[in-house]
Every structure is written in C-alpha cells, then in structure tokens.
Write an enzyme that holds these catalytic residues in place. Structure first.
Site, PDB file in Angstrom:
ATOM      1  CG  HIS A  33      -1.742  -1.253   1.331  1.00  0.00           C
ATOM      2  ND1 HIS A  33      -2.733  -1.570   0.440  1.00  0.00           N
ATOM      3  CD2 HIS A  33      -1.688  -2.283   2.215  1.00  0.00           C
ATOM      4  CE1 HIS A  33      -3.267  -2.740   0.774  1.00  0.00           C
ATOM      5  NE2 HIS A  33      -2.651  -3.188   1.846  1.00  0.00           N
ATOM      6  N   GLY A  69      -7.831  -2.841   1.972  1.00  0.00           N
ATOM      7  CA  GLY A  69      -9.217  -3.301   1.967  1.00  0.00           C
ATOM      8  C   GLY A  69      -9.968  -2.831   3.200  1.00  0.00           C
TER       9      GLY A  69
END
Length: 286
Positions: free
Chosen positions: A193, A211
């Site tokens: 990320h 997520g």
C-alpha cells in the site's frame, strides 16, 4: 508451498494494545472523515471534544502482524489479498482504552492448483480492565499463488446476496491520493500500500488502498444512512472484497434495506466501472 499443518496451528500470542484518543482520530482521518470541517457528525470522530470511536475501528485492534510473511507458512505473501471481512460489535468502543485480542486460524481451503487458497481467521477483542467482549472479527486471506497444496477443498463460507433492483440509497465518498499512506498509520504497514515496486511485483500498477480502509468507508456510509450516525446501533458488518481501490477513487456505497434492521450493500468505483466490495451485509439496531 503452503504448509497446512503449520499454518492451521499457528502459535499466536495474545495481543494487548493501548490506543489513545489520537489513535481514534487518526483512524477516522484515514477513512477521510473531516473532509467537511463544518459537518458536526464527522467532527465527533476527528475532534477531541466529546470524541467517539468508530465501531469499525475494532477491525484494526489486536492485529497479529504480517504473520503470513513468515517463511514457515509457505505463503507467497506478495500474491496475498484480503478476501473477506466481518465484524460483530458486542459493545461500543471507547475513544481510548487498553484491549486484549486473541487470534486463531479457523480453517484453510485449497481451491486447487492455479486457483489459490483461503485462510479463515477469527479474533476476539476484550476490554483489558473488565474482560468484557467488545467485538469479534472474522476474515479470509486469499493466497492467490498457493493453491494445490493437498488440503481440504471446503467448506467455503457463503456470502450474502445483493438484491437485483435499484438501491434504496447511494452514498458517495471521495478518497485522497495519499489515503493509503494515512490509513497505514492505524497499524497495517504492508508495503503493498506504499511501495510502488512492491505493488508492481504483486501485479498492480501502483500501491492500492487497504481493503480495511474501504471497509471502514462502507461502515461510515451504513452508520450515516441507517443508524443516524449513532455508533451504538451498528451490530454487524460483513463484506467480500472484489477489486482493489486506487487512492483518489470515489467510492459509491449502494444500500438495499431488507427489514428488521438488516441491509445489503455493495461498493463501486463508477469511474472505472468496478465493484470493489460485494455481498455486503449489515445489522443495525433500532
């Protein structure tokens, strides 16, 4: 190759975690709350005056860390994605507290060679001072490169069906280009990320949003639409992650009321015609 017995019996230690008002604020900012500094509903979660914690913050408490990166698991962690997430809220979170969480692997499903594997995990989080159960979280990790290790082929958990009709409500939520870099400060430091090279090695053009950040955004849409922003009313929130979100995307949460405090929902990024959360299910008390 995925090591079935080792992973199924992974020796998690209990995780004691002290979080402060600052952590509760940082979690909410990571979801994008505070984008309207005049919105008093949002300010309740990003300003220390009468501060509240979002119920979905329960999913980041007691994180056991990146255990699937341990070579002993046999998992190719670069091909790992978050499959599903569930939360049952037993008691509202305080804005600051010390918690103790117990993690364990429930089951591992071998989907077959070239089809990956599912690792189902459960976590119970309790108030350290009182022992009261605060929340139970369930999750699945989709290990895309680890199918065909010879494990059981089921059972796969059923998911909630979304109605085939127009939604009753749609909530739009723009994300910032730096959203993943903010959200990771709530405890998920997976370089997927943040690091463009790691993201490309995993098959993505650029770092993707966590997520659980998308999950929290969906939770805010449910809280604001079905619970009148009352944190004590959210009881359950289940999702299946179906596609990545790119920081900067606008997420539309489509909500279908189903009666008795239940609802189905789905999250989409209209600009890319992508469904990023599917089979969403929630329960809200009256």
């Amino acid at each position: 190759m995925l090591n079935y017995e080792t992973l199924l019996n992974w020796p998690f230690e209990d995780v004691e975690q002290t979080y402060t008002e600052r952590d509760s604020i940082l979690y909410a900012l990571g979801l994008g709350l505070g984008s309207d500094p005049l919105d008093k509903h949002q300010l309740r979660f990003v300003y220390e005056e009468a501060l509240e914690a979002l119920p979905t913050m329960g999913v980041v408490l007691g994180n056991p860390g990146l255990y699937l990166r341990d070579p002993a698991t046999g998992v190719d962690w670069r091909r790992l994605v978050h499959g599903e997430q569930g939360l049952v809220v037993h008691r509202p979170l305080r804005a600051a507290a010390t918690t103790v969480s117990r993690n364990h692997i429930e089951s591992i499903v071998d989907k077959g060679e070239g089809r990956g594997a599912l690792v189902y995990a459960t976590r119970e989080t309790r108030d350290s001072a009182t022992g009261e159960l605060l929340c139970t979280t369930t999750s699945s990790a989709y290990c895309r490169a680890d199918g065909g290790f010879g494990g059981p082929s089921g059972p796969v958990r059923p998911v909630h069906a979304v109605p085939d009709r127009e939604p009753d409500a749609v909530v739009s939520h723009p994300t910032l280009p730096q959203a993943a870099l903010i959200y990771r400060l709530s405890g998920d430091y997976n370089p997927l990320h943040a690091d463009p090279d790691i993201a490309r090695s995993a098959g993505f053009e650029r770092p993707i949003l966590h997520g659980l950040c998308t999950y929290g955004i969906a939770g805010w849409a449910i809280l604001s639409t079905l619970a009148d922003h009352d944190t004590s009313r959210l009881r359950r929130l289940d999702v299946r992650f179906s596609a990545p979100v790119i920081p900067g995307d606008t997420i539309d949460t489509l909500i279908w009321r189903e009666g008795d405090g239940q609802a189905a929902f789905r999250c989409r990024v209209a600009a890319r015609n992508s469904t990023v959360i599917d089979n969403g299910y929630c329960e809200v008390s009256a």
